[in-house]
Design a protein around this motif. Sequence first.
Motif, PDB file in Angstrom:
ATOM      1  N   HIS A  84       0.688  -1.191  -0.012  1.00  0.00           N
ATOM      2  CA  HIS A  84       0.089  -0.091   0.059  1.00  0.00           C
ATOM      3  C   HIS A  84       0.603   1.279   0.110  1.00  0.00           C
ATOM      4  CE1 HIS A  84      -3.950  -1.411   0.111  1.00  0.00           C
ATOM      5  NE2 HIS A  84      -3.707  -2.298   1.165  1.00  0.00           N
ATOM      6  N   GLN A  85       1.959   1.212   0.800  1.00  0.00           N
ATOM      7  CA  GLN A  85       2.865   2.420   0.730  1.00  0.00           C
ATOM      8  C   GLN A  85       3.236   2.703  -0.675  1.00  0.00           C
ATOM      9  OE1 GLN A  85       5.817   2.034   3.701  1.00  0.00           O
ATOM     10  NE2 GLN A  85       4.583   2.051   5.356  1.00  0.00           N
ATOM     11  N   GLN A  86       3.697   1.628  -1.318  1.00  0.00           N
ATOM     12  CA  GLN A  86       4.143   1.521  -2.750  1.00  0.00           C
ATOM     13  C   GLN A  86       3.196   2.211  -3.583  1.00  0.00           C
ATOM     14  OE1 GLN A  86       7.382   0.585  -3.691  1.00  0.00           O
ATOM     15  NE2 GLN A  86       6.887   1.834  -5.355  1.00  0.00           N
ATOM     16  N   ARG A  87       1.892   1.951  -3.362  1.00  0.00           N
ATOM     17  CA  ARG A  87       0.861   2.583  -4.102  1.00  0.00           C
ATOM     18  C   ARG A  87       0.576   3.927  -3.939  1.00  0.00           C
ATOM     19  NH1 ARG A  87      -4.116   2.484  -3.654  1.00  0.00           N
ATOM     20  NH2 ARG A  87      -4.021   1.977  -1.444  1.00  0.00           N
ATOM     21  N   VAL A  88       0.821   4.306  -2.729  1.00  0.00           N
ATOM     22  CA  VAL A  88       0.714   5.799  -2.373  1.00  0.00           C
ATOM     23  C   VAL A  88       1.812   6.618  -2.983  1.00  0.00           C
ATOM     24  CG1 VAL A  88       0.677   7.423  -0.334  1.00  0.00           C
ATOM     25  CG2 VAL A  88      -0.682   5.461  -0.253  1.00  0.00           C
ATOM     26  N   ARG A  89       2.919   5.880  -3.039  1.00  0.00           N
ATOM     27  CA  ARG A  89       4.121   6.631  -3.373  1.00  0.00           C
ATOM     28  C   ARG A  89       4.250   6.806  -4.924  1.00  0.00           C
ATOM     29  NH1 ARG A  89       9.920   3.680  -4.646  1.00  0.00           N
ATOM     30  NH2 ARG A  89      10.822   5.185  -5.846  1.00  0.00           N
ATOM     31  N   HIS A  90       3.530   6.014  -5.599  1.00  0.00           N
ATOM     32  CA  HIS A  90       3.250   6.125  -7.091  1.00  0.00           C
ATOM     33  C   HIS A  90       2.576   7.354  -7.371  1.00  0.00           C
ATOM     34  CE1 HIS A  90       4.127   1.556  -8.153  1.00  0.00           C
ATOM     35  NE2 HIS A  90       5.177   2.527  -7.967  1.00  0.00           N
ATOM     36  N   PHE A 158      -4.753  15.433  -0.011  1.00  0.00           N
ATOM     37  CA  PHE A 158      -4.409  14.276  -0.846  1.00  0.00           C
ATOM     38  C   PHE A 158      -5.309  13.074  -0.410  1.00  0.00           C
ATOM     39  CE2 PHE A 158      -1.714  10.269  -0.927  1.00  0.00           C
ATOM     40  CZ  PHE A 158      -1.706  10.266  -2.318  1.00  0.00           C
ATOM     41  N   PRO A 159      -6.036  12.365  -1.176  1.00  0.00           N
ATOM     42  CA  PRO A 159      -7.036  11.311  -0.819  1.00  0.00           C
ATOM     43  C   PRO A 159      -6.408  10.305   0.176  1.00  0.00           C
ATOM     44  CG  PRO A 159      -6.853  11.701  -3.383  1.00  0.00           C
ATOM     45  CD  PRO A 159      -5.763  12.650  -2.681  1.00  0.00           C
ATOM     46  N   ALA A 160      -5.150   9.816   0.061  1.00  0.00           N
ATOM     47  CA  ALA A 160      -4.577   8.988   1.071  1.00  0.00           C
ATOM     48  C   ALA A 160      -4.071   9.544   2.209  1.00  0.00           C
ATOM     49  CB  ALA A 160      -3.657   7.945   0.460  1.00  0.00           C
ATOM     50  N   ARG A 161      -4.347  10.771   2.491  1.00  0.00           N
ATOM     51  CA  ARG A 161      -3.747  11.472   3.650  1.00  0.00           C
ATOM     52  C   ARG A 161      -3.941  10.740   4.996  1.00  0.00           C
ATOM     53  NH1 ARG A 161      -5.146  15.387   7.494  1.00  0.00           N
ATOM     54  NH2 ARG A 161      -3.533  16.910   7.988  1.00  0.00           N
ATOM     55  N   GLY A 162      -5.253  10.227   5.248  1.00  0.00           N
ATOM     56  CA  GLY A 162      -5.626   9.471   6.298  1.00  0.00           C
ATOM     57  C   GLY A 162      -4.817   8.181   6.585  1.00  0.00           C
ATOM     58  N   MET A 163      -4.520   7.588   5.551  1.00  0.00           N
ATOM     59  CA  MET A 163      -3.890   6.302   5.672  1.00  0.00           C
ATOM     60  C   MET A 163      -2.094   6.456   6.073  1.00  0.00           C
ATOM     61  SD  MET A 163      -3.377   3.188   2.835  1.00  0.00           S
ATOM     62  CE  MET A 163      -4.832   2.545   3.096  1.00  0.00           C
ATOM     63  N   ILE A 164      -1.744   7.737   5.282  1.00  0.00           N
ATOM     64  CA  ILE A 164      -0.459   8.039   5.701  1.00  0.00           C
ATOM     65  C   ILE A 164      -0.146   8.480   7.215  1.00  0.00           C
ATOM     66  CG2 ILE A 164       1.232   9.689   5.342  1.00  0.00           C
ATOM     67  CD1 ILE A 164       0.452   9.930   2.492  1.00  0.00           C
ATOM     68  N   ARG A 165      -1.399   9.013   7.735  1.00  0.00           N
ATOM     69  CA  ARG A 165      -1.357   9.475   8.925  1.00  0.00           C
ATOM     70  C   ARG A 165      -1.370   8.263  10.076  1.00  0.00           C
ATOM     71  NH1 ARG A 165      -6.194  11.278   9.316  1.00  0.00           N
ATOM     72  NH2 ARG A 165      -7.200   8.960  10.123  1.00  0.00           N
ATOM     73  N   ASP A 166      -2.120   7.018   9.712  1.00  0.00           N
ATOM     74  CA  ASP A 166      -2.059   6.063  10.335  1.00  0.00           C
ATOM     75  C   ASP A 166      -0.682   5.206  10.318  1.00  0.00           C
ATOM     76  OD1 ASP A 166      -4.673   6.313  11.006  1.00  0.00           O
ATOM     77  OD2 ASP A 166      -5.666   5.144   9.379  1.00  0.00           O
ATOM     78  N   TRP A 167      -0.089   5.618   9.161  1.00  0.00           N
ATOM     79  CA  TRP A 167       1.355   4.698   9.048  1.00  0.00           C
ATOM     80  C   TRP A 167       2.238   5.356  10.131  1.00  0.00           C
ATOM     81  CZ3 TRP A 167       0.643   4.915   3.261  1.00  0.00           C
ATOM     82  CH2 TRP A 167       0.380   3.759   2.699  1.00  0.00           C
ATOM     83  N   LEU A 168       2.170   6.786  10.204  1.00  0.00           N
ATOM     84  CA  LEU A 168       2.991   7.533  11.036  1.00  0.00           C
ATOM     85  C   LEU A 168       2.836   7.123  12.418  1.00  0.00           C
ATOM     86  CD1 LEU A 168       2.864  11.076   9.515  1.00  0.00           C
ATOM     87  CD2 LEU A 168       4.689   9.355   9.240  1.00  0.00           C
ATOM     88  N   LYS A 169       1.216   6.923  12.831  1.00  0.00           N
ATOM     89  CA  LYS A 169       0.909   6.728  14.329  1.00  0.00           C
ATOM     90  C   LYS A 169       0.646   5.075  14.541  1.00  0.00           C
ATOM     91  CE  LYS A 169       0.077  11.119  14.937  1.00  0.00           C
ATOM     92  NZ  LYS A 169       0.992  11.909  15.751  1.00  0.00           N
ATOM     93  N   ALA A 170       1.076   4.224  13.670  1.00  0.00           N
ATOM     94  CA  ALA A 170       0.957   2.879  13.913  1.00  0.00           C
ATOM     95  C   ALA A 170       1.935   2.348  15.040  1.00  0.00           C
ATOM     96  CB  ALA A 170       1.515   2.010  12.515  1.00  0.00           C
ATOM     97  N   GLY A 171       2.728   2.702  15.330  1.00  0.00           N
ATOM     98  CA  GLY A 171       3.680   2.361  16.544  1.00  0.00           C
ATOM     99  C   GLY A 171       4.951   1.272  16.090  1.00  0.00           C
ATOM    100  N   VAL A 172       5.734   1.032  16.849  1.00  0.00           N
ATOM    101  CA  VAL A 172       6.841   0.170  16.697  1.00  0.00           C
ATOM    102  C   VAL A 172       6.635  -1.022  17.850  1.00  0.00           C
ATOM    103  CG1 VAL A 172       9.150  -0.175  16.878  1.00  0.00           C
ATOM    104  CG2 VAL A 172       8.247   1.864  16.107  1.00  0.00           C
ATOM    105  N   PHE A 173       6.834  -2.300  17.051  1.00  0.00           N
ATOM    106  CA  PHE A 173       6.941  -3.658  18.236  1.00  0.00           C
ATOM    107  C   PHE A 173       8.557  -3.987  18.189  1.00  0.00           C
ATOM    108  CE2 PHE A 173       7.238  -7.865  18.924  1.00  0.00           C
ATOM    109  CZ  PHE A 173       6.473  -8.136  19.990  1.00  0.00           C
ATOM    110  N   GLU A 174       8.982  -4.176  19.260  1.00  0.00           N
ATOM    111  CA  GLU A 174      10.435  -4.681  19.422  1.00  0.00           C
ATOM    112  C   GLU A 174      10.532  -5.806  20.493  1.00  0.00           C
ATOM    113  OE1 GLU A 174      14.648  -2.892  20.870  1.00  0.00           O
ATOM    114  OE2 GLU A 174      12.826  -1.570  20.420  1.00  0.00           O
ATOM    115  N   PRO A 175      11.074  -6.748  19.628  1.00  0.00           N
ATOM    116  CA  PRO A 175      10.959  -8.033  20.415  1.00  0.00           C
ATOM    117  C   PRO A 175      11.686  -7.787  21.922  1.00  0.00           C
ATOM    118  CG  PRO A 175      11.946  -8.592  18.315  1.00  0.00           C
ATOM    119  CD  PRO A 175      11.564  -7.041  18.391  1.00  0.00           C
TER     120      PRO A 175
END
Length: 225
Positions: A84-90, A158-175
Amino acid sequence: MLRSRASTLVSVRQVTQRNAGRKTAGIDGEVALTPEARMQVAVRVRQSISSWQPRAVRRVYIPKASNRAKLGPLGIPVLMDRCHQQRVRHALEPEWEARFEPRSYGFRPGRSCHDAIAAIFITCAGPRARRVWALDSDLAAAFDKIDHDHLLAQLGSFPARGMIRDWLKAGVFEPGKGFAPTGEGTPQGGLCSAEHKPPYAQCRIMRSAGLAGLVVAGSAGERCA
């Protein structure tokens, strides 16, 4: 472009066949290394264009290119997020390529370190050359300090602005440490992370230094996409 079937297929091919990290999984452990698996991913990406909910990235540490003794963090998105990130990048890249500094060569499609070297030579070897010196600068933890609100404001409607916001806020998981929220910054390792840096960091630091000259970022090898 965001709803283009061709863009979806090219995005899946880029992520699952051409990327160096195609064998590296995110937190869900999913990879697509066979034609059948890639076809299924393409179908799922197509079906989830408007409904996909970004997942947290998996944090790993790898040796830094400049100093192999030091480790740098990478955030690895799940396979579906990368597609999905690649689609948005295009969809974003054509517009923002037209806005970037004409003498910026880092993280740019169709440009490389060789183009920067050629531009430096032409500038310094010219009969009217005055600044025959180079400024080598770097922003400490540049990716870690990117302001989400500022970045999203640049996207406007930008139509995918909400998805980009969610990517930024998705968080990080570290073992060993579990989940951590992301209030600022972008994890290095995602397809979109390098796209954030040129207008946000490179141009700003050059303008603040009063230089209208070359903007040469790190290495073309640092590009994740």
